[in-house]
Motif scaffolding. Structure first.
Motif, PDB file in Angstrom:
ATOM      1  N   VAL A 159       0.857  -1.197   0.000  1.00 52.20           N
ATOM      2  CA  VAL A 159       0.000   0.000   0.000  1.00 52.20           C
ATOM      3  C   VAL A 159       0.891   1.244   0.000  1.00 52.20           C
ATOM      4  N   LEU A 160       1.963   1.188   0.804  1.00 49.06           N
ATOM      5  CA  LEU A 160       2.880   2.339   0.868  1.00 49.06           C
ATOM      6  C   LEU A 160       3.550   2.578  -0.499  1.00 49.06           C
ATOM      7  N   PHE A 161       3.876   1.482  -1.209  1.00 46.94           N
ATOM      8  CA  PHE A 161       4.487   1.629  -2.545  1.00 46.94           C
ATOM      9  C   PHE A 161       3.538   2.371  -3.492  1.00 46.94           C
ATOM     10  N   LYS A 162       2.236   2.069  -3.358  1.00 47.96           N
ATOM     11  CA  LYS A 162       1.250   2.744  -4.223  1.00 47.96           C
ATOM     12  C   LYS A 162       1.213   4.230  -3.902  1.00 47.96           C
ATOM     13  N   ILE A 163       1.303   4.543  -2.615  1.00 42.11           N
ATOM     14  CA  ILE A 163       1.309   5.954  -2.195  1.00 42.11           C
ATOM     15  C   ILE A 163       2.539   6.657  -2.784  1.00 42.11           C
ATOM     16  N   ILE A 164       3.673   5.953  -2.735  1.00 48.90           N
ATOM     17  CA  ILE A 164       4.918   6.531  -3.265  1.00 48.90           C
ATOM     18  C   ILE A 164       4.782   6.792  -4.768  1.00 48.90           C
ATOM     19  N   LYS A 165       4.235   5.799  -5.472  1.00 44.07           N
ATOM     20  CA  LYS A 165       4.077   5.921  -6.942  1.00 44.07           C
ATOM     21  C   LYS A 165       3.179   7.120  -7.261  1.00 44.07           C
ATOM     22  N   LYS A 166       2.082   7.227  -6.506  1.00 49.96           N
ATOM     23  CA  LYS A 166       1.123   8.312  -6.757  1.00 49.96           C
ATOM     24  C   LYS A 166       1.759   9.676  -6.448  1.00 49.96           C
ATOM     25  N   ASN A 167       2.553   9.712  -5.407  1.00 45.52           N
ATOM     26  CA  ASN A 167       3.141  10.980  -4.990  1.00 45.52           C
ATOM     27  C   ASN A 167       4.310  11.397  -5.887  1.00 45.52           C
ATOM     28  N   LEU A 168       5.225  10.445  -6.136  1.00 46.83           N
ATOM     29  CA  LEU A 168       6.453  10.818  -6.850  1.00 46.83           C
ATOM     30  C   LEU A 168       6.315  10.715  -8.374  1.00 46.83           C
ATOM     31  N   LYS A 169       5.318   9.970  -8.797  1.00 44.98           N
ATOM     32  CA  LYS A 169       4.992   9.790 -10.234  1.00 44.98           C
ATOM     33  C   LYS A 169       6.129   9.190 -11.066  1.00 44.98           C
ATOM     34  N   GLU A 170       7.121   9.996 -11.451  1.00 46.59           N
ATOM     35  CA  GLU A 170       8.197   9.500 -12.336  1.00 46.59           C
ATOM     36  C   GLU A 170       9.234   8.755 -11.501  1.00 46.59           C
ATOM     37  N   ILE A 171       9.076   7.455 -11.387  1.00 46.59           N
ATOM     38  CA  ILE A 171      10.050   6.713 -10.584  1.00 46.59           C
ATOM     39  C   ILE A 171      10.535   5.491 -11.357  1.00 46.59           C
ATOM     40  N   SER A 172      11.694   4.981 -10.958  1.00 47.89           N
ATOM     41  CA  SER A 172      12.145   3.728 -11.568  1.00 47.89           C
ATOM     42  C   SER A 172      12.438   2.720 -10.454  1.00 47.89           C
ATOM     43  N   TYR A 173      12.360   1.457 -10.812  1.00 50.70           N
ATOM     44  CA  TYR A 173      12.532   0.387  -9.826  1.00 50.70           C
ATOM     45  C   TYR A 173      13.708  -0.509 -10.199  1.00 50.70           C
ATOM     46  N   THR A 174      14.475  -0.896  -9.199  1.00 46.48           N
ATOM     47  CA  THR A 174      15.500  -1.933  -9.378  1.00 46.48           C
ATOM     48  C   THR A 174      15.549  -2.741  -8.072  1.00 46.48           C
ATOM     49  N   ASN A 175      16.323  -3.811  -8.086  1.00 44.42           N
ATOM     50  CA  ASN A 175      16.481  -4.603  -6.861  1.00 44.42           C
ATOM     51  C   ASN A 175      17.930  -4.609  -6.410  1.00 44.42           C
ATOM     52  N   PHE A 176      18.126  -4.556  -5.106  1.00 46.77           N
ATOM     53  CA  PHE A 176      19.458  -4.777  -4.541  1.00 46.77           C
ATOM     54  C   PHE A 176      19.424  -6.143  -3.854  1.00 46.77           C
ATOM     55  N   ASN A 177      20.323  -7.030  -4.290  1.00 44.99           N
ATOM     56  CA  ASN A 177      20.368  -8.388  -3.728  1.00 44.99           C
ATOM     57  C   ASN A 177      21.647  -8.586  -2.943  1.00 44.99           C
ATOM     58  N   PHE A 178      21.524  -9.130  -1.749  1.00 44.42           N
ATOM     59  CA  PHE A 178      22.720  -9.461  -0.971  1.00 44.42           C
ATOM     60  C   PHE A 178      22.618 -10.910  -0.497  1.00 44.42           C
ATOM     61  N   LYS A 179      23.654 -11.680  -0.822  1.00 44.95           N
ATOM     62  CA  LYS A 179      23.642 -13.098  -0.422  1.00 44.95           C
ATOM     63  C   LYS A 179      24.118 -13.217   1.019  1.00 44.95           C
ATOM     64  N   VAL A 180      23.217 -13.612   1.892  1.00 46.40           N
ATOM     65  CA  VAL A 180      23.548 -13.746   3.314  1.00 46.40           C
ATOM     66  C   VAL A 180      23.974 -15.180   3.594  1.00 46.40           C
ATOM     67  N   ASN A 181      25.057 -15.311   4.358  1.00 45.45           N
ATOM     68  CA  ASN A 181      25.515 -16.627   4.799  1.00 45.45           C
ATOM     69  C   ASN A 181      25.863 -16.446   6.274  1.00 45.45           C
ATOM     70  N   ILE A 182      24.978 -16.883   7.152  1.00 50.06           N
ATOM     71  CA  ILE A 182      25.121 -16.560   8.572  1.00 50.06           C
ATOM     72  C   ILE A 182      24.965 -17.837   9.403  1.00 50.06           C
ATOM     73  N   SER A 183      25.725 -17.935  10.485  1.00 47.91           N
ATOM     74  CA  SER A 183      25.571 -19.127  11.315  1.00 47.91           C
ATOM     75  C   SER A 183      24.217 -19.043  12.030  1.00 47.91           C
ATOM     76  N   LYS A 184      23.654 -20.205  12.258  1.00 50.74           N
ATOM     77  CA  LYS A 184      22.346 -20.243  12.932  1.00 50.74           C
ATOM     78  C   LYS A 184      22.445 -19.582  14.307  1.00 50.74           C
ATOM     79  N   GLN A 185      23.575 -19.816  14.957  1.00 50.38           N
ATOM     80  CA  GLN A 185      23.784 -19.247  16.294  1.00 50.38           C
ATOM     81  C   GLN A 185      23.684 -17.716  16.277  1.00 50.38           C
TER      82      GLN A 185
END
Ligand SMILES: C[S@@+](CC[C@H](N)C(=O)[O-])C[C@H]1O[C@@H](n2cnc3c(N)ncnc32)[C@H](O)[C@@H]1O
Length: 235
Positions: A159-185
């Protein structure tokens, strides 16, 4: 909601490799130089802008604002303990306004308010970059109750993304991916310290129960991809 304090407290989100990969991603989004002025809204311990300051040696130190003042917030930036809406009324101008994993703390009307103020606080060709957890098929390791809370929060994010789109209008989208490798502990410690907002309002009993669920559900080393949606707006 209780305050979030352990988000970037020695987690993958404050690791050197996360910060350097994140800042490499930022470099693709915006050309920074030593004259750039940066504001980080909801900066936490300010790891990101601190690393940028080390690299670019900005004439004006980046400003990080947060409603929580952690004692180990980075020292090479200007930190202010203040809410975003109040701060943005100062009408300073920036080349980059970074809002990373913070929009979910705002009500719908305050988010509109925040975006309006942020737009007014941009220099010519300045950018607002908003990062938020991807909402579909999110891979954050969860126990059952945590997953339920997270899904609810991600639905609200849509819902917040829709608000952002409506407010900012001209926007572009991309993804930032980070591979996490963490001990369970380590991950169990993060859960115990309520590193993510969907854990903040749980009882100690629910957290304890969740920890034993994660203990039995995951191998000693937990691997997954942490994906953020990046919304980019340029004046
Ligand atoms: C999930 S943390 C993200 C921290 C940092 N941006 C990062 O990605 O590592 C969200 C931060 O937003 C802050 N925050 C929440 N509401 C805020 C507001 N109205 N103004 C400024 N900061 C706020 C919280 O205190 C918290 O430190």
């Amino acid at each position: 909601m209780k305050k979030l304090k352990n988000w970037d407290n020695k987690t993958w989100l404050s690791s050197k490799s996360y910060i350097s990969q994140f800042n490499r991603f930022l470099k693709k989004k915006i050309n920074l130089d030593k004259n750039s002025k940066i504001l980080d809204i909801g900066c936490g311990r300010a790891n990101i802008i601190s690393a940028l300051q080390k690299k670019y040696k900005f004439r004006n130190k980046p400003i990080g604002i947060d409603i929580v003042a952690n004692k180990d917030v980075k020292k090479n930036i200007v930190f202010k303990k203040i809410g975003a809406l109040k701060y943005l009324k100062k009408k300073e101008k920036y080349d980059l306004i970074l809002i990373k994993q913070t929009i979910h703390f705002f009500s719908k009307s305050n988010l509109n308010h925040l975006l309006n103020l942020a737009k007014k606080s941009l220099n010519n060709k300045g950018k607002i970059l908003i990062f938020s957890l991807k909402t579909n098929n999110n891979k954050i390791p969860c126990f059952e109750k945590m997953r339920k809370n997270l899904e609810k929060s991600l639905k609200r994010d849509e819902v917040l993304f829709k608000i952002i789109k409506k407010n900012l209008k001209e926007i572009s989208y991309t993804n930032f991916n980070f591979k996490v490798n963490i001990s369970k502990q380590k991950y169990l410690r993060m859960i115990k310290e309520r590193y993510i907002s969907c854990l903040l309002n749980m009882s100690n009993k629910e957290i304890k129960f969740g920890i034993s669920e994660i203990k039995s559900k995951y191998k000693d080393q937990i691997k997954f991809t942490d994906t953020l949606k990046c919304i980019s707006y340029r004046k």
